[in-house]
Write a protein that holds these residues in place. Structure first.
Motif, short mmCIF file in Angstrom:
data_model
loop_
_atom_site.label_atom_id
_atom_site.label_comp_id
_atom_site.label_asym_id
_atom_site.label_seq_id
_atom_site.Cartn_x
_atom_site.Cartn_y
_atom_site.Cartn_z
N ARG A 179 0.28 -1.25 0.28
CA ARG A 179 0.07 -0.09 -0.08
C ARG A 179 1.12 1.21 -0.37
NH1 ARG A 179 -5.98 -0.41 1.09
NH2 ARG A 179 -6.42 -2.64 1.37
N ILE B 131 2.00 1.98 -3.38
CA ILE B 131 1.09 2.11 -4.36
C ILE B 131 0.15 3.52 -4.38
CG2 ILE B 131 -1.83 1.16 -4.81
CD1 ILE B 131 -0.85 -0.98 -4.32
N VAL B 132 -0.27 3.68 -2.88
CA VAL B 132 -0.70 4.98 -2.30
C VAL B 132 0.40 6.50 -2.66
CG1 VAL B 132 -1.96 6.32 -0.59
CG2 VAL B 132 -1.95 4.43 -0.73
N TYR B 133 2.01 6.56 -2.18
CA TYR B 133 2.26 6.88 -2.23
C TYR B 133 3.90 6.75 -3.11
CZ TYR B 133 0.05 7.83 2.20
OH TYR B 133 -0.57 8.61 2.99
N LEU C 271 5.04 7.76 6.81
CA LEU C 271 4.03 7.08 5.79
C LEU C 271 3.62 6.08 5.72
CD1 LEU C 271 5.07 9.02 2.23
CD2 LEU C 271 3.60 9.85 3.50
N ASP D 59 1.54 5.60 8.66
CA ASP D 59 0.45 5.77 9.25
C ASP D 59 -0.40 4.51 8.05
OD1 ASP D 59 0.17 9.06 8.51
OD2 ASP D 59 0.26 8.53 10.11
N ILE D 60 0.08 4.40 6.83
CA ILE D 60 -0.24 3.22 6.37
C ILE D 60 -0.49 2.03 6.92
CG2 ILE D 60 -0.21 1.32 4.57
CD1 ILE D 60 -0.26 3.71 3.27
N ILE E 157 -1.51 1.94 10.26
CA ILE E 157 -2.09 1.92 10.89
C ILE E 157 -3.68 1.96 10.48
CG2 ILE E 157 -4.34 3.89 11.78
CD1 ILE E 157 -1.20 2.83 13.78
N ILE E 158 -3.79 2.34 8.78
CA ILE E 158 -5.19 1.74 8.33
C ILE E 158 -5.30 0.19 8.16
CG2 ILE E 158 -6.23 2.07 5.70
CD1 ILE E 158 -4.83 5.24 5.76
N ALA F 96 -6.56 -1.21 11.19
CA ALA F 96 -8.23 -0.81 10.70
C ALA F 96 -8.94 -1.73 10.29
CB ALA F 96 -8.13 1.07 10.81
N SER F 97 -8.61 -2.10 9.24
CA SER F 97 -8.80 -3.00 8.37
C SER F 97 -9.49 -4.04 8.13
CB SER F 97 -8.32 -2.71 6.41
OG SER F 97 -7.06 -3.82 7.19
N GLN G 72 -6.15 2.88 18.16
CA GLN G 72 -5.64 3.85 17.22
C GLN G 72 -4.48 4.51 17.65
OE1 GLN G 72 -8.77 6.06 14.79
NE2 GLN G 72 -6.60 7.07 13.65
N PHE G 73 -5.06 5.50 19.29
CA PHE G 73 -4.25 6.24 20.22
C PHE G 73 -2.49 6.24 20.32
CE2 PHE G 73 -2.81 9.48 22.22
CZ PHE G 73 -2.35 9.28 23.55
N GLN H 145 -0.81 4.30 16.68
CA GLN H 145 0.17 5.85 15.86
C GLN H 145 0.92 6.12 17.00
OE1 GLN H 145 -2.48 6.60 13.06
NE2 GLN H 145 -0.73 7.45 12.69
N GLN I 30 -7.20 10.89 7.65
CA GLN I 30 -5.58 9.73 8.30
C GLN I 30 -7.21 9.28 8.56
OE1 GLN I 30 -3.44 8.03 7.80
NE2 GLN I 30 -2.95 7.07 9.72
N ALA J 262 -11.81 2.35 6.38
CA ALA J 262 -11.54 0.89 6.54
C ALA J 262 -11.82 -0.24 7.90
CB ALA J 262 -9.72 0.53 7.09
#
Lengths: 147, 142
Positions: free
Chosen positions: A31, A34-36, A106, A109-110, A112-113, A116-117, A128-129, A132, B104, B111
């Motif tokens: 990711r 791909i994202v960056y 970067l 952050d990815i 974390i996503i 989450a998924s 999340q806190f 992060q 974010q 997500a």
């Protein structure tokens, strides 16, 4: 030194215990690329990165993603001494790999996503806190030896 | 940074799949942002920021509404958000760094609720879109 509350430590450990390092690592790195897409500059030797499909299926990306996330596990195991844990890796990223530390943020952050998924509602705001904060501390530790 | 045809259709696809949940997601995005990045609370000293706050719900609805508006006018985000851009420049003056933090958290919320929608390509498009929105909202700052 970073202070971790008991709750933060528990949230971090609990999520980590359920992470499939190989899958999550591969997905996070893919990711990132791909994202960056400018982050591909560090992986010219990885072969075909010409499309999201190519990146997702690229065995070198998968292997490297696993390696990166495995290393991340060292931070989870050594929350009270992340600086020392990444001292040598920081030197390596500066002196040999020449990676701008912004890339660590970067990737954090990815990650974390991706978490989450996978964890959905279990990835609570408190979770999340904590995570992060962890990725931020890791990024900082990796940048610490830059000169 | 330019939104390609693919990006635009990916973004519209996300919002159509989110459907009626957008307002709820707006509130959750804010809650996560306040929790994950406590410095963002400094812009809301006048709000009750506790979990379930009616003010956060209402504000989340506004934020979601703006994102939907931008997605519906994705060929001219600057035009669609022009008044909001003025507001942020003249009155709100939220430091530009905070739009990335909000973005974010929005990605995290998508997500969580729609992991299958957030493929890597869609993730890329949505990230670009959120950047574009942030750029528009800060464009008149100086």
């Amino acid at each position: 030194m970073v202070h971790w509350s008991a709750e933060e430590k528990q949230l971090i450990a609990s999520v980590w215990s359920k992470v499939n390092v190989e899958e999550c690592g591969a997905e996070a790195l893919a990711r990132l690329l791909i994202v960056y897409p400018w982050t591909q500059r560090f992986f010219a030797s990885f072969g075909n990165l010409s499309s999201p499909t190519a990146i997702l299926g690229n065995p070198m990306v998968r292997a490297h993603g696993r390696k990166v996330l495995t290393s991340f596990g060292e931070a989870v195991k050594n929350l009270d001494n992340i600086k020392a844990t990444y001292s040598k890796l920081s030197e390596l990223h500066c002196e040999k790999l020449h990676v701008d530390p912004e890339n660590f943020r970067l990737l954090g952050d990815i990650l974390i996503i991706v978490l989450a998924s996978h964890f959905a509602r279990d990835f609570t705001p408190a979770c999340q806190f904590a995570w992060q904060k962890l990725v931020s501390v890791v990024a900082h530790a990796l940048a610490r030896k830059y000169h | 940074m330019v939104l390609s045809g693919n990006d635009k259709s990916n973004v519209k696809g996300v919002f159509s799949k989110i459907g009626g949940h957008a307002e709820e997601y707006g509130a959750e995005t804010l809650e996560r942002m306040f929790c994950t990045y406590p410095q963002t609370k400094t812009y809301f000293p006048h709000f009750d920021l506790q979990h379930g706050s009616a003010q956060v719900k209402a504000h989340g609805k506004k934020v979601a509404g703006a994102l939907i508006e931008a997605a519906n006018h994705i060929d001219d985000i600057a035009g669609a958000l022009s008044k909001l851009s003025d507001l942020h420049a003249q009155k709100l003056r939220v430091d530009p760094v905070n739009f990335k933090l909000l973005g974010q958290c929005f990605l995290v919320v998508v997500a969580i609720h729609h992991p299958s929608v957030l493929t890597p390509e869609v993730h890329a498009s949505l990230d670009k879109f959120l950047c574009a929105v942030g750029n528009v909202l800060t464009a008149k700052y100086r």
